[in-house]
Design a protein around this motif. Sequence first.
Motif, PDB file in Angstrom:
ATOM      1  N   LEU A   1       0.842  -1.190   0.000  1.00  0.00           N
ATOM      2  CA  LEU A   1       0.000   0.000   0.000  1.00  0.00           C
ATOM      3  C   LEU A   1       0.884   1.249   0.000  1.00  0.00           C
ATOM      4  O   LEU A   1       1.896   1.309   0.709  1.00  0.00           O
ATOM      5  CB  LEU A   1      -0.922   0.002   1.217  1.00  0.00           C
ATOM      6  N   THR A   2       0.484   2.235  -0.764  1.00  0.00           N
ATOM      7  CA  THR A   2       1.302   3.425  -0.966  1.00  0.00           C
ATOM      8  C   THR A   2       1.649   4.113   0.349  1.00  0.00           C
ATOM      9  O   THR A   2       2.807   4.491   0.591  1.00  0.00           O
ATOM     10  CB  THR A   2       0.573   4.418  -1.894  1.00  0.00           C
ATOM     11  N   ASP A   3       0.652   4.291   1.208  1.00  0.00           N
ATOM     12  CA  ASP A   3       0.915   5.030   2.442  1.00  0.00           C
ATOM     13  C   ASP A   3       1.851   4.276   3.370  1.00  0.00           C
ATOM     14  O   ASP A   3       2.637   4.885   4.112  1.00  0.00           O
ATOM     15  CB  ASP A   3      -0.407   5.360   3.159  1.00  0.00           C
ATOM     16  N   VAL A   4       1.818   2.943   3.323  1.00  0.00           N
ATOM     17  CA  VAL A   4       2.727   2.152   4.154  1.00  0.00           C
ATOM     18  C   VAL A   4       4.161   2.366   3.693  1.00  0.00           C
ATOM     19  O   VAL A   4       5.050   2.672   4.494  1.00  0.00           O
ATOM     20  CB  VAL A   4       2.346   0.658   4.101  1.00  0.00           C
ATOM     21  N   TYR A   5       4.388   2.209   2.400  1.00  0.00           N
ATOM     22  CA  TYR A   5       5.740   2.412   1.874  1.00  0.00           C
ATOM     23  C   TYR A   5       6.236   3.832   2.140  1.00  0.00           C
ATOM     24  O   TYR A   5       7.367   4.029   2.606  1.00  0.00           O
ATOM     25  CB  TYR A   5       5.778   2.124   0.373  1.00  0.00           C
ATOM     26  N   GLU A   6       5.411   4.808   1.858  1.00  0.00           N
ATOM     27  CA  GLU A   6       5.863   6.192   2.007  1.00  0.00           C
ATOM     28  C   GLU A   6       6.123   6.545   3.460  1.00  0.00           C
ATOM     29  O   GLU A   6       7.031   7.332   3.764  1.00  0.00           O
ATOM     30  CB  GLU A   6       4.848   7.131   1.362  1.00  0.00           C
ATOM     31  N   SER A   7       5.377   5.945   4.379  1.00  0.00           N
ATOM     32  CA  SER A   7       5.629   6.184   5.801  1.00  0.00           C
ATOM     33  C   SER A   7       6.962   5.579   6.232  1.00  0.00           C
ATOM     34  O   SER A   7       7.736   6.201   6.980  1.00  0.00           O
ATOM     35  CB  SER A   7       4.497   5.599   6.646  1.00  0.00           C
ATOM     36  N   VAL A   8       7.241   4.355   5.766  1.00  0.00           N
ATOM     37  CA  VAL A   8       8.511   3.712   6.094  1.00  0.00           C
ATOM     38  C   VAL A   8       9.671   4.494   5.483  1.00  0.00           C
ATOM     39  O   VAL A   8      10.691   4.750   6.143  1.00  0.00           O
ATOM     40  CB  VAL A   8       8.515   2.250   5.616  1.00  0.00           C
ATOM     41  N   ARG A   9       9.526   4.884   4.235  1.00  0.00           N
ATOM     42  CA  ARG A   9      10.576   5.669   3.576  1.00  0.00           C
ATOM     43  C   ARG A   9      10.847   6.964   4.330  1.00  0.00           C
ATOM     44  O   ARG A   9      12.010   7.349   4.545  1.00  0.00           O
ATOM     45  CB  ARG A   9      10.158   5.976   2.138  1.00  0.00           C
TER      46      ARG A   9
ATOM     47  N   HIS B   1      14.900  -6.391  -1.189  1.00  0.00           N
ATOM     48  CA  HIS B   1      14.736  -7.612  -1.968  1.00  0.00           C
ATOM     49  C   HIS B   1      15.036  -7.364  -3.430  1.00  0.00           C
ATOM     50  O   HIS B   1      15.817  -8.069  -4.060  1.00  0.00           O
ATOM     51  CB  HIS B   1      13.313  -8.163  -1.812  1.00  0.00           C
ATOM     52  N   GLY B   2      14.407  -6.335  -3.991  1.00  0.00           N
ATOM     53  CA  GLY B   2      14.571  -6.035  -5.402  1.00  0.00           C
ATOM     54  C   GLY B   2      13.323  -6.292  -6.214  1.00  0.00           C
ATOM     55  O   GLY B   2      13.240  -5.895  -7.379  1.00  0.00           O
ATOM     56  N   ALA B   3      12.327  -6.956  -5.609  1.00  0.00           N
ATOM     57  CA  ALA B   3      11.072  -7.217  -6.313  1.00  0.00           C
ATOM     58  C   ALA B   3       9.894  -6.652  -5.528  1.00  0.00           C
ATOM     59  O   ALA B   3       8.789  -7.198  -5.572  1.00  0.00           O
ATOM     60  CB  ALA B   3      10.882  -8.711  -6.554  1.00  0.00           C
ATOM     61  N   MET B   4      10.135  -5.557  -4.810  1.00  0.00           N
ATOM     62  CA  MET B   4       9.035  -4.881  -4.130  1.00  0.00           C
ATOM     63  C   MET B   4       8.245  -4.058  -5.135  1.00  0.00           C
ATOM     64  O   MET B   4       8.808  -3.253  -5.870  1.00  0.00           O
ATOM     65  CB  MET B   4       9.560  -3.964  -3.027  1.00  0.00           C
ATOM     66  N   SER B   5       6.938  -4.259  -5.164  1.00  0.00           N
ATOM     67  CA  SER B   5       6.053  -3.398  -5.938  1.00  0.00           C
ATOM     68  C   SER B   5       5.211  -2.581  -4.970  1.00  0.00           C
ATOM     69  O   SER B   5       4.728  -3.103  -3.961  1.00  0.00           O
ATOM     70  CB  SER B   5       5.147  -4.225  -6.851  1.00  0.00           C
ATOM     71  N   VAL B   6       5.056  -1.312  -5.275  1.00  0.00           N
ATOM     72  CA  VAL B   6       4.256  -0.402  -4.461  1.00  0.00           C
ATOM     73  C   VAL B   6       3.216   0.229  -5.371  1.00  0.00           C
ATOM     74  O   VAL B   6       3.537   0.646  -6.498  1.00  0.00           O
ATOM     75  CB  VAL B   6       5.142   0.696  -3.828  1.00  0.00           C
ATOM     76  N   LEU B   7       2.000   0.300  -4.908  1.00  0.00           N
ATOM     77  CA  LEU B   7       0.939   0.908  -5.708  1.00  0.00           C
ATOM     78  C   LEU B   7       1.329   2.339  -6.075  1.00  0.00           C
ATOM     79  O   LEU B   7       1.666   3.147  -5.214  1.00  0.00           O
ATOM     80  CB  LEU B   7      -0.386   0.893  -4.943  1.00  0.00           C
ATOM     81  N   GLY B   8       1.321   2.626  -7.375  1.00  0.00           N
ATOM     82  CA  GLY B   8       1.665   3.957  -7.839  1.00  0.00           C
ATOM     83  C   GLY B   8       3.115   4.127  -8.225  1.00  0.00           C
ATOM     84  O   GLY B   8       3.510   5.193  -8.710  1.00  0.00           O
TER      85      GLY B   8
END
Length: 493
Positions: free
Chosen positions: A74-82, A103-110
Amino acid sequence: MTRTPHRPRIAICGVVIESSTFSPHRSGWEAFTLLRGNELVRRYPFLRDGAPLRREAEWVGVLRAAALPGGPVLTDVYESVRAEICLALEAQGPFDGVLLDVHGAMSVLGYTDAEADLARAVRSAVGPDCLVAASMDVHGNLSRELARTVDLVACHRTAAHEDDDEARERVATHLVRRVHDGGRPHKAWVQVPVLLPGERVSTRQEPARGVYADVARVADLPGVLDASLWLGYAWADEPRCRAAVVVSGDDPDVLVREAARLARRYWDARDDLGLVAPAGTYEECLAAVLAGDARPFVLSDTGDNPLAGGAGDVTWTLARLLDEPAFTVPPEAGGRTAIYASLSDAAAARAVADAGVGAVVEVDAGARVDAGSHGPVTLRGVVEHVREDDPVGGAVAVVAVGGLKVVLTERRRPYHLESDFTAIGLDPRGTDVLVVKIGDLDTELRDMAEDWMLMLTPGGVDQDLGRLVHRGLGGPVYPIDPPDSYDPRPELL
């Protein structure tokens, strides 16, 4: 970069997940385990108290967010961690180096290249003089942008993974040495238009074994610091998804020459990269099981493998097992015994667990997330075991339907170790058939199985890439849309 006169400070951070863009599952906060501080540092065996590498630098655990493979983040999860990672890097700096664990194969919505985005953010936070080293999975996708943004990058040399800690230690060691003396190496990077499931590229067998032996040989050449070959991740549909090679070091001519040679060798091997075991349809696998007396006969239900990104609740195989007289007839009446592990459904697992051991239950289960190939199945049977506190699966219940024992879990959970089964009252060695959601078997399952097959089933990590329909690769890639020819031309980054 000049020699660092002080004990260097190295930050550790990253986001580790493998994401199938073909899975309807979404990875939210519930999927991630967060580690910070010394708990993060000590996660790595080579950085535990007393380890030689631990003494060579001041290691600062910033934040590592890691999850089982699944659907896109989920976009907000990734952006919060970043954001937390970058704010902490700025607040706790300055740093001489960063060990970026991805990992190298993380996909994030958007996003179409999430790891490159994270690397750019980390680079911005620590500044241009800090060395950034990325440790990656062999099934990652190494884009030009990611390779260009970091200073050092490397991955495993075994598939399936048998050198996780060794690969990370190799990257960390290179980072420390280069911070002390040597500075930024050159990197020769080139992609290879091949994208295969990991089950077709195993270093347990040729030609992959020989290809990766050559990778290790190149890494030992004069003028070379490291060499890596990424296989790519076949269950995502992004332009970066394909194999890649990086050879790093201090002799640009050697790096370019060897990167081109490794890329060519992998390309030339593409048609000979076969599955790690006999494979077949459900019908073919069932016929093999019933024709012999191997016990246990392990069937790998490949299309919904949670450790490759599957939703974990695909019911396609289970629906057929429930209709199969060989298993629904009780063993005392001549039927076969089987274990199916597992099916994720929070409501169904909770209802069966609440009913308790010995209860006769009827519950609809599965296909709450991924109903693409089959809807929920109806389980009518006896509750044989309940575990309320499984650290991965949550509430776990075993329902016996004739000779078939179905493992229901509150959360997605792989079953790959003998202890996974014995902890819920099951004897995997004593059953006729063991059906597990995996691809290539882990070592314990391989050792346990008298025979085994890959069952080619639908799901978010389908081995048949043609059924998934990639549209976003941005160019021909073997075997999906094979290019007519390939001429590797590595770039120095």
